[in-house]
Design a protein around this motif. Sequence first.
Motif, PDB file in Angstrom:
ATOM      1  N   GLN A  27      -2.244 -16.774  13.599  1.00 18.62           N
ATOM      2  CA  GLN A  27      -3.211 -18.693  13.816  1.00 18.62           C
ATOM      3  C   GLN A  27      -2.336 -19.036  12.738  1.00 18.62           C
ATOM      4  OE1 GLN A  27      -3.670 -15.327  11.406  1.00 18.62           O
ATOM      5  NE2 GLN A  27      -3.774 -15.905   9.398  1.00 18.62           N
ATOM      6  N   TYR A  28      -1.172 -18.626  12.315  1.00 14.86           N
ATOM      7  CA  TYR A  28       0.169 -19.677  11.972  1.00 14.86           C
ATOM      8  C   TYR A  28       0.989 -20.241  13.198  1.00 14.86           C
ATOM      9  CZ  TYR A  28      -1.914 -19.960   7.898  1.00 14.86           C
ATOM     10  OH  TYR A  28      -2.623 -20.561   7.068  1.00 14.86           O
ATOM     11  N   LEU A  29       1.349 -19.298  14.708  1.00 18.85           N
ATOM     12  CA  LEU A  29       1.795 -19.763  15.550  1.00 18.85           C
ATOM     13  C   LEU A  29       2.452 -21.004  16.329  1.00 18.85           C
ATOM     14  CD1 LEU A  29       2.319 -15.654  17.000  1.00 18.85           C
ATOM     15  CD2 LEU A  29       4.218 -17.088  15.585  1.00 18.85           C
ATOM     16  N   PRO A  30       3.235 -21.599  17.127  1.00 22.77           N
ATOM     17  CA  PRO A  30       3.083 -22.401  17.305  1.00 22.77           C
ATOM     18  C   PRO A  30       2.247 -22.785  19.015  1.00 22.77           C
ATOM     19  CG  PRO A  30       5.444 -21.565  17.627  1.00 22.77           C
ATOM     20  CD  PRO A  30       4.785 -20.941  16.821  1.00 22.77           C
ATOM     21  N   LEU A  31       1.634 -23.968  19.088  1.00 20.63           N
ATOM     22  CA  LEU A  31       0.741 -23.565  20.144  1.00 20.63           C
ATOM     23  C   LEU A  31       0.683 -25.122  21.019  1.00 20.63           C
ATOM     24  CD1 LEU A  31      -0.168 -22.237  22.823  1.00 20.63           C
ATOM     25  CD2 LEU A  31      -2.743 -22.580  20.990  1.00 20.63           C
ATOM     26  N   ALA A  32       1.702 -25.414  22.003  1.00 15.75           N
ATOM     27  CA  ALA A  32       1.590 -26.573  22.486  1.00 15.75           C
ATOM     28  C   ALA A  32       1.428 -28.052  20.749  1.00 15.75           C
ATOM     29  CB  ALA A  32       0.774 -26.975  22.585  1.00 15.75           C
ATOM     30  N   ASN A  33       2.703 -28.351  20.930  1.00 14.55           N
ATOM     31  CA  ASN A  33       2.795 -28.433  19.505  1.00 14.55           C
ATOM     32  C   ASN A  33       1.980 -28.831  18.542  1.00 14.55           C
ATOM     33  OD1 ASN A  33       5.106 -30.149  21.364  1.00 14.55           O
ATOM     34  ND2 ASN A  33       4.038 -30.914  23.028  1.00 14.55           N
ATOM     35  N   VAL A  36      -1.728 -21.978  16.405  1.00 18.72           N
ATOM     36  CA  VAL A  36      -3.187 -21.847  16.674  1.00 18.72           C
ATOM     37  C   VAL A  36      -4.562 -22.022  16.211  1.00 18.72           C
ATOM     38  CG1 VAL A  36      -3.939 -19.484  17.570  1.00 18.72           C
ATOM     39  CG2 VAL A  36      -1.128 -20.007  17.788  1.00 18.72           C
ATOM     40  N   LEU A  37      -4.242 -21.934  14.570  1.00 17.50           N
ATOM     41  CA  LEU A  37      -5.205 -22.345  13.899  1.00 17.50           C
ATOM     42  C   LEU A  37      -5.757 -23.662  13.260  1.00 17.50           C
ATOM     43  CD1 LEU A  37      -7.647 -21.952  11.620  1.00 17.50           C
ATOM     44  CD2 LEU A  37      -5.866 -22.007   9.706  1.00 17.50           C
ATOM     45  N   GLU A  38      -4.677 -24.223  14.179  1.00 13.68           N
ATOM     46  CA  GLU A  38      -4.772 -26.571  14.442  1.00 13.68           C
ATOM     47  C   GLU A  38      -5.712 -26.402  14.838  1.00 13.68           C
ATOM     48  OE1 GLU A  38      -1.888 -29.088  12.098  1.00 13.68           O
ATOM     49  OE2 GLU A  38      -0.689 -27.502  13.331  1.00 13.68           O
ATOM     50  N   THR A  39      -5.550 -25.872  16.759  1.00 13.52           N
ATOM     51  CA  THR A  39      -6.333 -25.850  17.375  1.00 13.52           C
ATOM     52  C   THR A  39      -7.217 -25.685  17.135  1.00 13.52           C
ATOM     53  OG1 THR A  39      -3.873 -25.730  18.659  1.00 13.52           O
ATOM     54  CG2 THR A  39      -5.693 -25.538  20.351  1.00 13.52           C
ATOM     55  N   ALA A  59      -4.320 -14.222   0.228  1.00 14.98           N
ATOM     56  CA  ALA A  59      -3.853 -14.621  -0.921  1.00 14.98           C
ATOM     57  C   ALA A  59      -2.627 -15.211  -1.071  1.00 14.98           C
ATOM     58  CB  ALA A  59      -4.537 -13.757  -2.503  1.00 14.98           C
ATOM     59  N   GLY A  60      -2.323 -14.532  -0.718  1.00 11.87           N
ATOM     60  CA  GLY A  60      -0.606 -14.781  -0.330  1.00 11.87           C
ATOM     61  C   GLY A  60      -0.070 -15.853   0.708  1.00 11.87           C
ATOM     62  N   ASP A  61      -1.448 -17.027   1.146  1.00 16.28           N
ATOM     63  CA  ASP A  61      -0.626 -17.771   2.400  1.00 16.28           C
ATOM     64  C   ASP A  61       0.503 -18.792   1.483  1.00 16.28           C
ATOM     65  OD1 ASP A  61      -1.129 -20.088   3.879  1.00 16.28           O
ATOM     66  OD2 ASP A  61      -2.734 -18.934   4.847  1.00 16.28           O
ATOM     67  N   ILE A  62       1.090 -19.307   2.394  1.00 17.31           N
ATOM     68  CA  ILE A  62       2.556 -20.197   2.282  1.00 17.31           C
ATOM     69  C   ILE A  62       2.570 -21.103   4.031  1.00 17.31           C
ATOM     70  CG2 ILE A  62       3.668 -18.965   1.018  1.00 17.31           C
ATOM     71  CD1 ILE A  62       5.714 -18.299   3.190  1.00 17.31           C
ATOM     72  N   TYR A  63       1.174 -20.760   4.101  1.00 13.50           N
ATOM     73  CA  TYR A  63       1.721 -21.535   5.751  1.00 13.50           C
ATOM     74  C   TYR A  63       0.352 -23.229   5.488  1.00 13.50           C
ATOM     75  CZ  TYR A  63       4.288 -17.873   7.443  1.00 13.50           C
ATOM     76  OH  TYR A  63       5.358 -16.987   7.448  1.00 13.50           O
ATOM     77  N   LYS A  66       0.754 -26.576   4.376  1.00 12.85           N
ATOM     78  CA  LYS A  66       2.242 -27.608   5.623  1.00 12.85           C
ATOM     79  C   LYS A  66       1.244 -27.715   6.617  1.00 12.85           C
ATOM     80  CE  LYS A  66       6.058 -24.336   4.224  1.00 12.85           C
ATOM     81  NZ  LYS A  66       6.259 -23.158   4.881  1.00 12.85           N
ATOM     82  N   MET A  67      -0.668 -27.337   6.975  1.00 10.37           N
ATOM     83  CA  MET A  67      -0.894 -27.841   8.084  1.00 10.37           C
ATOM     84  C   MET A  67      -0.977 -29.804   7.591  1.00 10.37           C
ATOM     85  SD  MET A  67      -0.716 -25.262  10.017  1.00 10.37           S
ATOM     86  CE  MET A  67       0.605 -24.391   9.232  1.00 10.37           C
TER      87      MET A  67
END
Length: 237
Positions: A27-33, A36-39, A59-63, A66-67
């Motif tokens: 879900q945090y991989l890049p997709l069109a700048n 995936v999750l943000e899109t 619980a261990g989410d570190i991403y 930064k969104m």
Amino acid sequence: MNNNNKIWAVVPAAGVGSRMGGETPKQYLPLANKTVLETSLEKLLEIDQLEGIVVALNAGDIYWQKMALVNHPKIFICLGGSERSDSVLNALKFVRETTLDIEHTWVMVHDAARPCVTLGKIQALIDLSFTENSGAILAAPVADTLKKVNHNNIVVGTEDRSKLWLAHTPQLFKLQKLSAALEYCREKALSVTDEASAIERVGGKVLILADRRDNIKVTMPEDLAWAEFILANQEST
């Protein structure tokens, strides 16, 4: 159609995406700048009737921090669980504690890794559910021939695909009904692979709305390039 109906979205995003083969959850991989999750979240934020979105995180989410959407006023966070259904239940608890009108609240559950859904199909799903006063899901009819195999991967038969559909998301149900169904399945240790399957377990009604086949779920590495192509094509049409 009841004009008092309210919609919350729930996005289970606590998975680690092991099938992608990398350290970063899919879900945090890049997709069109973006990611995936943000899109996926931006698609949901286009819904006019939306009260808010609850994202269930590991619980261990570190991403997430930064969104770009981390401080969006309509996005809320809850703790995810070991299974998808646990994450959804935690999010539903948040909605029950937040909404002022539980009776008229509906919940739309959407996969974090399904960024190619269209606003038109989401709106059509809402209209169908509200008009029929019934839970409903997006799904696509099976187009390929389905083979049944044994434990040695030897074909033992061909399935009749005429009544088979591939379940997509969003899936839209009344808050109280979905909560009760998931709680029942948890108590009885019943397998739940999507929200519709929980409703089915308790004898509930689930309508299907034919979805576009390009509402893919990003699961394997090659899906990212496919999703980026789909998104670019959707913007140009």
